[in-house]
Design an enzyme around this catalytic site. Structure first.
Site, PDB file in Angstrom:
ATOM      1  N   ARG A   1      33.547  55.859  62.821  1.00  0.00           N
ATOM      2  CA  ARG A   1      33.362  54.622  63.595  1.00  0.00           C
ATOM      3  C   ARG A   1      33.140  54.910  65.074  1.00  0.00           C
ATOM      4  O   ARG A   1      32.401  54.181  65.738  1.00  0.00           O
ATOM      5  CB  ARG A   1      34.577  53.707  63.420  1.00  0.00           C
TER       6      ARG A   1
ATOM      7  N   LYS B   1      36.913  42.845  39.214  1.00  0.00           N
ATOM      8  CA  LYS B   1      37.150  41.461  38.805  1.00  0.00           C
ATOM      9  C   LYS B   1      36.080  40.483  39.252  1.00  0.00           C
ATOM     10  O   LYS B   1      35.572  40.565  40.365  1.00  0.00           O
ATOM     11  CB  LYS B   1      38.479  40.992  39.407  1.00  0.00           C
TER      12      LYS B   1
ATOM     13  N   GLY C   1      34.104  49.080  49.886  1.00  0.00           N
ATOM     14  CA  GLY C   1      34.939  50.275  50.010  1.00  0.00           C
ATOM     15  C   GLY C   1      34.759  51.249  48.853  1.00  0.00           C
ATOM     16  O   GLY C   1      34.440  52.428  49.046  1.00  0.00           O
TER      17      GLY C   1
ATOM     18  N   GLY D   1      34.635  43.703  54.694  1.00  0.00           N
ATOM     19  CA  GLY D   1      34.688  42.247  54.556  1.00  0.00           C
ATOM     20  C   GLY D   1      33.463  41.541  55.126  1.00  0.00           C
ATOM     21  O   GLY D   1      32.973  40.575  54.539  1.00  0.00           O
TER      22      GLY D   1
HETATM   23  P1  ADP Z   1      34.227  47.518  46.149  1.00  0.00           P
HETATM   24  O1  ADP Z   1      35.456  48.046  46.850  1.00  0.00           O
HETATM   25  O2  ADP Z   1      33.066  48.447  46.323  1.00  0.00           O
HETATM   26  O3  ADP Z   1      33.893  46.099  46.532  1.00  0.00           O
HETATM   27  P2  ADP Z   1      35.740  46.758  43.802  1.00  0.00           P
HETATM   28  O4  ADP Z   1      37.016  46.945  44.561  1.00  0.00           O
HETATM   29  O5  ADP Z   1      35.336  45.387  43.453  1.00  0.00           O
HETATM   30  O6  ADP Z   1      34.536  47.496  44.564  1.00  0.00           O
HETATM   31  O7  ADP Z   1      35.817  47.535  42.412  1.00  0.00           O
HETATM   32  C1  ADP Z   1      36.148  48.872  42.285  1.00  0.00           C
HETATM   33  C2  ADP Z   1      37.132  49.106  41.192  1.00  0.00           C
HETATM   34  O8  ADP Z   1      36.691  48.588  39.948  1.00  0.00           O
HETATM   35  C3  ADP Z   1      37.395  50.576  40.969  1.00  0.00           C
HETATM   36  O9  ADP Z   1      38.736  50.857  41.234  1.00  0.00           O
HETATM   37  C4  ADP Z   1      37.039  50.784  39.498  1.00  0.00           C
HETATM   38  O10 ADP Z   1      37.901  51.701  38.852  1.00  0.00           O
HETATM   39  C5  ADP Z   1      37.211  49.415  38.932  1.00  0.00           C
HETATM   40  N1  ADP Z   1      36.498  49.283  37.655  1.00  0.00           N
HETATM   41  C6  ADP Z   1      35.169  49.328  37.456  1.00  0.00           C
HETATM   42  N2  ADP Z   1      34.889  49.214  36.150  1.00  0.00           N
HETATM   43  C7  ADP Z   1      36.050  49.099  35.497  1.00  0.00           C
HETATM   44  C8  ADP Z   1      36.421  48.935  34.117  1.00  0.00           C
HETATM   45  N3  ADP Z   1      35.488  48.882  33.162  1.00  0.00           N
HETATM   46  N4  ADP Z   1      37.727  48.857  33.828  1.00  0.00           N
HETATM   47  C9  ADP Z   1      38.654  48.904  34.798  1.00  0.00           C
HETATM   48  N5  ADP Z   1      38.380  49.040  36.114  1.00  0.00           N
HETATM   49  C10 ADP Z   1      37.097  49.150  36.454  1.00  0.00           C
END
Ligand code: ADP
Ligand code: MG
Length: 394
Positions: free
Chosen positions: A36, A197, A352, A375
């Site tokens: 950063r 999710k 992230g 965010g």
């Molecule tokens: P970002 O931080 O890039 O926005 P998220 O936090 O939404 O991404 O999602 C990342 C998480 O989703 C990771 O920890 C990954 O392990 C989890 N994940 C992805 N696919 C699955 C799955 N099929 N079952 C459980 N967890 C999953």
């Protein structure tokens, strides 16, 4: 939308108040990651070279409107001077006498860092008095902190209305990249949304189906869509209660002509751990969980990328932290990297875990743009107006 940049301003003999994001990780009193800091250097150097006093406004951590000595920006000072290659002065407060005296003592071309803006409650409340006190310190406001632009704070939004304001080079690069991906993209545009999710990405999905030509849904959230379509998901991560929401998103996609791509084959295991015994199936057995997309899905995503001109990506396609359930994420990331290198695809990614996943895949460097804004990137993908950006609009 158009924003003023450094090119529009006359800095000679002026005092520039530059909002930066140097909320960097500190370990044992020393900055442990310079990303950063390095990112703001072009803006700082350019303004200094143009003959202005450069006064840096920044927050650090979450002191919640009180002076918390452990959250002093003073600890970032040595790293900042070192990376910049010139001494940086420091003021014990970002407003009032300490700040005024420090600005007065500064010479054109010199740099001053003001103490944590969040030591004052007025910062996060966007208190007009706080914004006025900050604005009183200088002549021009430069915002180079895209990652803080989703918050309407005194040092990001309030102050921008009180002084001639423009975007710094980092903010400018981020805005250009994001505009090329979703504002004015070359079509077809493909979006990839994965991750854990659906519930955390509802606004994101809702906005994208109205804007992109195809939407790849992967990761844990794909399970919610599969379940909503009546397909078995076994013990997979799945938000069954969101089935109506998932179906509504699919309906909206059908209306807007956005093609939805869900996994057509699945990698399932009985345990959530690296190297857990796994198999490729088209239907998830009752006692198994879906941890990745299978080879047919990977091939379909690859073909989709080949026909696309723009890609926007948030969220991994599987449990990428656990080998080999990083396979689909890696394959898609490398495909996107290859097409970007070949010049047929503009690729933008953020989030992230997404950035971590693309780094692991060795693909990040080839992407057109990787946003580290967290965010702010997500809110922009959701189609929201970022107050710190809106305040800079011409
Ligand atoms: P970002 O931080 O890039 O926005 P998220 O936090 O939404 O991404 O999602 C990342 C998480 O989703 C990771 O920890 C990954 O392990 C989890 N994940 C992805 N696919 C699955 C799955 N099929 N079952 C459980 N967890 C999953
Ligand atoms: Mg995450």
């Amino acid at each position: 939308m158009a924003w003023k940049t450094l090119d529009a301003m006359d800095f000679a003999g002026k005092t520039a108040l530059v909002r930066v994001d140097i909320n960097v990780p500190v370990e044992n009193g020393a900055v442990s990651d310079f990303t950063r800091i390095d990112a703001i250097l072009p803006t700082v150097r350019e303004i200094a070279a143009k003959g202005a006093k450069v006064v840096l406004l920044a927050h650090f951590d979450r002191p919640k409107g009180k002076v918390v000595p452990e959250m002093s920006l003073r600890q970032v000072l040595p790293a900042l001077s070192q990376r910049l290659g010139q001494p940086v002065a420091f003021a014990e407060d970002c407003i009032g006498l300490p700040a005024k005296e420090a600005v007065l003592a500064l010479q054109p071309g010199e740099v001053l860092l003001l103490e944590n803006t969040r030591f004052h409650a007025g910062e996060e409340k966007n208190d007009p008095m706080m914004a006025a006190s900050l604005a009183a310190l200088g002549d021009i406001f430069v915002n180079d902190a895209f990652s803080a632009a989703h918050r309407a704070h005194a040092s990001t939004e309030g102050i921008a209305k009180l002084l001639p304001a423009c975007a710094g080079r980092l903010m400018e690069a981020e805005l250009k990249a994001l505009d090329a991906a979703l504002g004015n993209p070359q079509r077809p545009v493909v979006a990839v949304v994965g991750g854990a999710k659906v519930s955390t990405k509802l606004d994101l999905l809702g906005n994208l189906v109205g804007k992109v030509d195809a939407l790849v849904i992967g990761g844990g959230m794909a399970n919610t869509f599969l379940a909503a379509q009546g397909k078995p998901v076994g013990k997979s991560l799945c938000e069954h209660d969101l089935a109506p929401t998932a179906l509504a998103i699919l309906d909206k996609a059908a209306e807007t002509g956005c093609r939805i791509v869900l996994p057509v084959d699945l990698v399932v295991a009985r345990e959530f751990r690296a190297h857990a015994p796994h198999e490729i199936v088209t239907e998830c057995p009752d006692d198994a969980m879906i941890l990745d997309a299978g080879p047919a899905s990977i091939a379909e995503i690859g073909t989709l990328f080949e026909g696309a001109r723009t890609l926007i990506w948030n969220g991994p396609l599987g449990a990428f932290e656990l080998e080999p359930f990083d396979t689909a994420t890696n394959a898609a990331a490398r495909k996107a990297a290859e097409l970007t290198r070949a010049g047929t695809l503009v690729s933008v990614a953020g989030g992230g875990d997404t950035v971590a996943a693309l780094n692991r895949a060795g693909a990040a460097a080839d992407f057109s743009y990787i946003s580290t804004a967290g965010g702010a990137f997500l809110e922009w993908m959701e189609g929201k107006t970022l107050p710190g950006v809106a305040a800079l609009e011409e």
